[in-house]
Enzyme design. Structure first.
Site, PDB file in Angstrom:
ATOM      1  N   HIS A 110       0.524  -1.547   0.045  1.00 41.09           N
ATOM      2  CA  HIS A 110      -0.292  -0.135   0.572  1.00 41.09           C
ATOM      3  C   HIS A 110       1.024   1.497   0.179  1.00 41.09           C
ATOM      4  O   HIS A 110       0.381   2.462  -0.055  1.00 41.09           O
ATOM      5  CB  HIS A 110      -1.129  -0.174   1.119  1.00 41.09           C
ATOM      6  CG  HIS A 110      -0.154   0.256   2.681  1.00 41.09           C
ATOM      7  ND1 HIS A 110      -0.053  -0.562   3.367  1.00 41.09           N
ATOM      8  CD2 HIS A 110      -0.428   1.718   3.232  1.00 41.09           C
ATOM      9  CE1 HIS A 110       0.424  -0.350   4.614  1.00 41.09           C
ATOM     10  NE2 HIS A 110       0.317   1.028   4.414  1.00 41.09           N
ATOM     11  N   ASP A 140       0.448  -7.716   1.438  1.00 40.58           N
ATOM     12  CA  ASP A 140       0.606  -5.941   1.429  1.00 40.58           C
ATOM     13  C   ASP A 140       2.325  -6.215   1.521  1.00 40.58           C
ATOM     14  O   ASP A 140       2.570  -5.422   2.293  1.00 40.58           O
ATOM     15  CB  ASP A 140       0.161  -5.590   2.771  1.00 40.58           C
ATOM     16  CG  ASP A 140       0.262  -4.132   3.450  1.00 40.58           C
ATOM     17  OD1 ASP A 140       0.442  -3.265   2.222  1.00 40.58           O
ATOM     18  OD2 ASP A 140       0.010  -3.622   3.770  1.00 40.58           O
ATOM     19  N   GLY A 211       3.218   6.886   8.300  1.00 40.67           N
ATOM     20  CA  GLY A 211       5.018   6.603   8.000  1.00 40.67           C
ATOM     21  C   GLY A 211       5.673   5.548   8.549  1.00 40.67           C
ATOM     22  O   GLY A 211       6.334   5.572   7.797  1.00 40.67           O
ATOM     23  N   ASN A 212       5.444   4.546   8.988  1.00 36.33           N
ATOM     24  CA  ASN A 212       5.446   3.686  10.114  1.00 36.33           C
ATOM     25  C   ASN A 212       5.320   2.152   8.583  1.00 36.33           C
ATOM     26  O   ASN A 212       6.140   1.366   8.889  1.00 36.33           O
ATOM     27  CB  ASN A 212       5.787   3.049  11.339  1.00 36.33           C
ATOM     28  CG  ASN A 212       6.353   3.574  12.509  1.00 36.33           C
ATOM     29  OD1 ASN A 212       5.433   4.778  12.826  1.00 36.33           O
ATOM     30  ND2 ASN A 212       7.101   3.428  12.191  1.00 36.33           N
ATOM     31  N   SER A 213       4.384   2.445   7.661  1.00 42.43           N
ATOM     32  CA  SER A 213       4.644   1.590   6.998  1.00 42.43           C
ATOM     33  C   SER A 213       5.881   1.025   6.565  1.00 42.43           C
ATOM     34  O   SER A 213       6.164   1.546   5.372  1.00 42.43           O
ATOM     35  CB  SER A 213       3.037   1.610   5.828  1.00 42.43           C
ATOM     36  OG  SER A 213       1.896   2.051   5.921  1.00 42.43           O
ATOM     37  N   LEU A 268      -8.386 -25.066  -1.803  1.00 41.81           N
ATOM     38  CA  LEU A 268      -9.419 -25.324  -1.379  1.00 41.81           C
ATOM     39  C   LEU A 268     -10.445 -25.939  -2.012  1.00 41.81           C
ATOM     40  O   LEU A 268     -11.137 -26.605  -2.585  1.00 41.81           O
ATOM     41  CB  LEU A 268      -8.844 -25.562  -0.162  1.00 41.81           C
ATOM     42  CG  LEU A 268      -9.682 -26.858   1.435  1.00 41.81           C
ATOM     43  CD1 LEU A 268      -8.330 -27.827   0.782  1.00 41.81           C
ATOM     44  CD2 LEU A 268      -9.424 -27.018   2.178  1.00 41.81           C
ATOM     45  N   GLY A 269     -10.924 -24.610  -2.262  1.00 42.19           N
ATOM     46  CA  GLY A 269     -11.872 -24.694  -3.233  1.00 42.19           C
ATOM     47  C   GLY A 269     -13.137 -24.707  -1.954  1.00 42.19           C
ATOM     48  O   GLY A 269     -13.679 -25.669  -2.143  1.00 42.19           O
ATOM     49  N   VAL A 270     -13.555 -24.148  -0.557  1.00 42.58           N
ATOM     50  CA  VAL A 270     -14.770 -24.198   0.272  1.00 42.58           C
ATOM     51  C   VAL A 270     -14.788 -22.872   0.256  1.00 42.58           C
ATOM     52  O   VAL A 270     -13.793 -21.972   0.767  1.00 42.58           O
ATOM     53  CB  VAL A 270     -13.790 -25.055   1.360  1.00 42.58           C
ATOM     54  CG1 VAL A 270     -13.969 -26.399   0.759  1.00 42.58           C
ATOM     55  CG2 VAL A 270     -13.215 -24.463   1.822  1.00 42.58           C
ATOM     56  N   ILE A 272     -15.984 -21.628   4.424  1.00 40.96           N
ATOM     57  CA  ILE A 272     -16.098 -21.614   5.774  1.00 40.96           C
ATOM     58  C   ILE A 272     -16.680 -20.966   6.557  1.00 40.96           C
ATOM     59  O   ILE A 272     -16.040 -19.792   6.212  1.00 40.96           O
ATOM     60  CB  ILE A 272     -14.584 -21.752   6.102  1.00 40.96           C
ATOM     61  CG1 ILE A 272     -14.065 -20.584   5.879  1.00 40.96           C
ATOM     62  CG2 ILE A 272     -13.973 -22.817   5.284  1.00 40.96           C
ATOM     63  CD1 ILE A 272     -12.004 -20.985   6.815  1.00 40.96           C
TER      64      ILE A 272
END
Length: 468
Positions: A110, A140, A211-213, A268-270, A272
């Site tokens: 970001h 990210d 600014g810490n990102s 996985l295709g679920v 949940i």
């Protein structure tokens, strides 16, 4: 004489207590001195034709006009002097750290998202333009490259060895103040955040601000164990909850970005959901735990392995699945094509399935749909239901079920059913027709919760239903 000795002892204890307390706290000076040269300031340039700038903090409407909803926030900032000057390029500030002597840098996605130009300012005040090797929005994480040699680097640790209560330290550029240092402890590990399915965050109480990102989080050995990424706040500033991406995951992502420019994740295709106390009772579990399978994607890896709706996944490749949020990071880190072992509970019995993990496809938003009026039938649950029509089946990708037309006072209302819900399974039995639904309802045990599967506006889920 005894009184004099006692007085001297008390004076000595009073004078020495602060010194003894200070001696028990860590000294970060050497760590900061060694690590700071490899921590960089990152600024990005973006074209802007409007006076209103969109940032992770909301829409700035000029000085003093910020919108700051209560959310988990990424945190970098737009320099204020650019906010009220249209047609200028706003510069956004973040942090990063050098991981190789030839100029590879880790930061947050970001921080550099939608940037036309990325500039890196080194500890020796040099400013170099960076190229974006690759960036991954889901975790990210972004990998940058600057053209330079013999650069200082940070030592990299293992976030998997991190323990709650350990001291940690962050270096970054909050509000543009380069190489600011803050310290705290690890509050939790493997923390799941809303809408962040693939990152088990490290939670700390280290003071983190805009600014810490992208800046590093160090352990006491001076090793980077995380990338500072998000805060939870009501005001836009630090409130004691900060979150970092584990360095183990960040390095896995950066290797893929460096090698192929994008990240492959297991699928996985679920769909949940969490197992709460009522659902645990309805499924006959001793305690609420695991990931309840609300939907199995047709022709997906889970379907091919024989996973069924209503199964509760309690283990994945020898890792316990206690919360539903534990599962996505475990699956995502498996290489597509590899075989994984699933431990599930089906109808009260333990079962093990081998599943070949697939490639995570692109996200597709579910579109809300309106339910048409149909001939209705009533049930003892206080529900008025109708047959499921072909157009509804196609729109919601449902094979069978009945549609809730009206909710009256009764067990259905207490379970939270609403008009438009499609009931597809009740007490472990698939709902095919109205007559069958009425038969299942008639046979329901009284005073005991049973699992009810519904599809609500395209989203499948289980709820607990208790009939009188």
């Amino acid at each position: 004489m005894k009184a004099i000795k006692l007085s001297l002892f008390l004076v000595f204890a009073y004078v020495c207590a602060p010194l003894l307390h200070a001696a028990s706290l860590p000294d970060f000076t050497e760590l900061v001195e060694d690590a700071s040269p490899a921590v960089v300031n990152i600024s990005t340039v973006q074209k802007s034709d409007s006076q209103t700038l969109s940032t992770p903090f909301g829409q700035f409407q000029g000085p003093g006009g910020e919108e700051l909803p209560e959310i988990f926030r990424h945190f970098f900032r737009d320099i204020p002097q650019f906010r009220d000057r249209p047609n200028k390029a706003p510069r956004s500030l973040g942090s990063g750290f050098i991981i190789s002597h030839d100029g590879y840098i880790l930061t947050n996605h970001h921080v550099i998202k939608d940037a036309d130009q990325v500039m890196v300012r080194l500890n020796d005040r040099r400013e170099l333009e960076a190229s974006v090797v690759g960036s991954d929005e889901r975790t990210d994480v972004a990998l940058l490259k600057i053209e330079a040699d013999d650069l200082p680097v940070v030592p990299l640790g293992r976030s998997s060895e991190l323990k709650v209560g350990e001291w940690v330290l962050a270096i970054g550029s909050p509000f543009g103040f380069d190489h600011s240092v803050t310290a705290g402890i690890v509050s939790a590990t493997e923390r799941a955040l809303a809408n962040e399915n693939y990152v088990p965050f490290i939670q700390t109480d280290v003071a983190i601000n805009p600014g810490n990102s992208g800046g590093p989080l160090f352990n006491l050995d001076g090793e980077v164990i995380g990338i500072n990424s998000q805060i939870y706040t009501r005001s836009g500033g630090f409130m004691g909850l900060s979150f970092a991406i584990p360095i183990d995951m960040a390095l896995e992502v950066s290797e893929q970005l460096k090698g192929q420019g994008f990240v492959e994740r297991g699928w996985l295709g679920v769909l949940i959901q969490e197992v709460n106390r009522d659902l645990a009772e309805s499924f006959g579990l001793k305690k609420p735990a695991g990931a309840l399978v609300a939907k199995v994607v047709p022709d997906g890896p889970a379907a091919a392995a024989g996973l069924q709706e209503g199964d509760i996944i309690v283990g994945f490749n020898d890792h316990d699945v206690v919360l539903a949020s534990d599962l996505p990071p475990l699956v995502g880190r498996v290489k597509p094509g590899d075989v994984a072992e699933l431990d599930v509970i089906r109808a009260g019995r333990n079962k093990t399935l081998d599943v070949t993990i697939g490639h995570l496809p692109g996200e597709k938003g579910d579109k809300p749909a309106n339910v048409e009026k149909k001939p209705v039938e009533t049930s003892r649950l206080g529900l008025v239901v109708a047959p499921l029509q072909d157009e509804q089946k196609d729109k919601w990708n449902i094979v069978s079920g009945v549609v809730v037309e009206r909710v009256e006072d009764g067990a259905g209302a207490r379970a939270g059913l609403v008009r438009g819900d499609v009931i597809t399974m009740l007490n472990g039995e698939r709902v095919e027709t109205l007559d069958q639904f009425q038969r299942i309802v008639a046979d329901l045990p009284s005073g005991r919760s049973v699992p009810l599967r519904i599809v609500r506006r395209g989203n499948p889920m289980f709820i607990a239903l208790k009939s009188e």
